[in-house]
Design an enzyme around this catalytic site. Structure first.
Site, PDB file in Angstrom:
ATOM      1  N   TYR A   1       0.875  -1.177   0.000  1.00  0.00           N
ATOM      2  CA  TYR A   1       0.000   0.000   0.000  1.00  0.00           C
ATOM      3  C   TYR A   1       0.913   1.229   0.000  1.00  0.00           C
ATOM      4  O   TYR A   1       1.608   1.507   0.978  1.00  0.00           O
ATOM      5  CB  TYR A   1      -0.906   0.034   1.234  1.00  0.00           C
ATOM      6  CG  TYR A   1      -1.904  -1.107   1.325  1.00  0.00           C
ATOM      7  CD1 TYR A   1      -2.291  -1.837   0.207  1.00  0.00           C
ATOM      8  CD2 TYR A   1      -2.485  -1.435   2.542  1.00  0.00           C
ATOM      9  CE1 TYR A   1      -3.215  -2.864   0.294  1.00  0.00           C
ATOM     10  CE2 TYR A   1      -3.413  -2.460   2.641  1.00  0.00           C
ATOM     11  CZ  TYR A   1      -3.767  -3.176   1.520  1.00  0.00           C
ATOM     12  OH  TYR A   1      -4.688  -4.192   1.626  1.00  0.00           O
TER      13      TYR A   1
ATOM     14  N   LEU B   1     -17.360  -2.563   3.347  1.00  0.00           N
ATOM     15  CA  LEU B   1     -18.329  -1.504   3.013  1.00  0.00           C
ATOM     16  C   LEU B   1     -18.538  -1.410   1.500  1.00  0.00           C
ATOM     17  O   LEU B   1     -19.188  -0.486   1.026  1.00  0.00           O
ATOM     18  CB  LEU B   1     -17.834  -0.150   3.547  1.00  0.00           C
ATOM     19  CG  LEU B   1     -17.589  -0.083   5.057  1.00  0.00           C
ATOM     20  CD1 LEU B   1     -16.967   1.257   5.446  1.00  0.00           C
ATOM     21  CD2 LEU B   1     -18.898  -0.302   5.802  1.00  0.00           C
ATOM     22  N   GLY B   2     -17.939  -2.332   0.761  1.00  0.00           N
ATOM     23  CA  GLY B   2     -18.068  -2.295  -0.690  1.00  0.00           C
ATOM     24  C   GLY B   2     -16.802  -1.825  -1.381  1.00  0.00           C
ATOM     25  O   GLY B   2     -16.734  -1.798  -2.607  1.00  0.00           O
TER      26      GLY B   2
END
Ligand code: NAP
Length: 310
Positions: free
Chosen positions: A74, A226-227
């Site tokens: 990341y 949360l998608g």
């Protein structure tokens, strides 16, 4: 075996990873949103507001979060460096979980990195950037298909992680983006404490897997709870949220916590306002009759919550 225990004020309760002393609050935090974005390159470079990123991490931990999910790819490196800056020296009960098997191309792409050298280098990158001597948990992310689990043997890379575990660099091993067959193969090679696959109200391919893992006390840590980059939106979800006097994101997280006691949530956010909203989901009880309405979000059958197995 993993253990679940409830805390009166916190509906989420705690989960202990199988055959370990690592115990985490089931309401955790995913750190991927702390990296920046450069045009089409997602999770790339520093965030727009580093101070806010640091504040999010500090507030999460001050609020009781002791399970942070991250990766050195990341940024790359950026997210781990922010975690270190915000939280080092780490509280004794903080469990940082990372994942390996990916390197980032200059164009921001996610490239499989599963050779012995790449995996070993990735574990050392995580240790160095986080300022740790040993990682609590390292997830091996399967990369036969970057977007979803796909069959193929993971024996070779997992054998490398098991060696790094024997050498004392890793306490526990988990898997990500995997099929049930890959989990079975892995468990013949090394103890597996958690699985991290995509799962949320609208994406429920792993319904049966969640129950199977719960029976064995293995943690299930849904990514994109949360998608993901396009947070969940549905009339059914909004309807339930207004009936419960909650927000749709709180209902999405509370649904996961109700779904099975081996589910640990790691919602990602770059904002303290969203963090506060998300943490409150741990105290939101969803009545049984409302669970059926939420099945409309995925159009699937009612999933009876897996019973607690403590
Ligand atoms: N193993 C894997 O392959 C894999 C893949 C993806 C992610 N992960 C892990 O899973 C974690 C969670 O996934 P994720 O962060 O990608 O997705 P997520 O938690 O499903 O959703 C994050 C998105 O929702 C927004 N959001 C968060 N809280 C909100 C709220 N209360 N109201 C409105 N929007 C809100 C965030 O934006 P704001 O920043 O504006 O709040 C962000 O855009 C990651 O942090 C990472 O650690 C693992």
């Amino acid at each position: 075996m993993g253990q679940i225990e409830n805390q009166a004020a916190n509906f989420a309760g705690r989960f202990t990873f199988p055959d370990s002393s690592l115990s985490v609050d089931r309401m955790g935090y995913g750190a991927m949103q702390l990296a920046g974005r450069d045009g089409n390159k997602l999770v790339w470079g520093p965030p727009r507001d580093v101070d806010e990123a640091i504040a999010v991490l500090r507030e999460a931990v001050a609020s009781g979060v002791n399970h942070i999910d991250t990766s050195d790819f990341y940024g790359p490196h950026v997210t781990n460096q922010i975690i270190r800056k915000a939280l080092y020296p780490y509280p004794g009960d903080l469990v940082i979980v990372t994942k390996v098997s990916v390197r980032r191309g200059e164009d921001g792409s996610w490239i499989p990195a599963l050779s012995r050298e790449e995996l070993t280098g990735a574990v050392h990158d995580n240790l160095r950037n986080l300022g740790l001597d040993v990682m609590d948990v390292v997830n091996l992310r399967s990369m036969f298909n970057v977007h979803q689990p796909a069959e193929g043997s993971i024996e070779a890379p997992l054998t490398v992680l098991a060696e790094l575990q024997r050498n004392g660099l890793i306490r526990h091993i988990g898997l990500s983006n995997v099929t049930p067959a890959q989990i079975a193969e892995a468990r013949r090679i090394a103890p597996i404490v958690c699985i991290q696959n995509q799962y949320n109200l609208a994406h429920r391919d792993d319904d049966a897997l969640v129950a199977d893992l719960a029976r064995d006390g293995i943690g299930y840590v849904p990514f994109f709870p949360l998608g993901g980059f396009n947070p969940l939106q549905s009339e059914a979800l909004s309807g339930v949220a207004s009936r419960l006097d909650a927000t749709p994101m709180q209902v999405a997280l509370a649904w996961l916590l109700h779904r099975s006691p081996n589910i640990l949530v790691i919602p990602g956010t770059s904002s303290r306002n969203h963090l506060r909203e998300n943490l409150k989901a741990a105290t939101l009880r969803i009545p049984a009759e409302v669970l059926a309405d939420l099945d409309a979000v995925s159009g699937q059958h009612s999933a009876v919550p897996v019973s607690r197995h403590e």
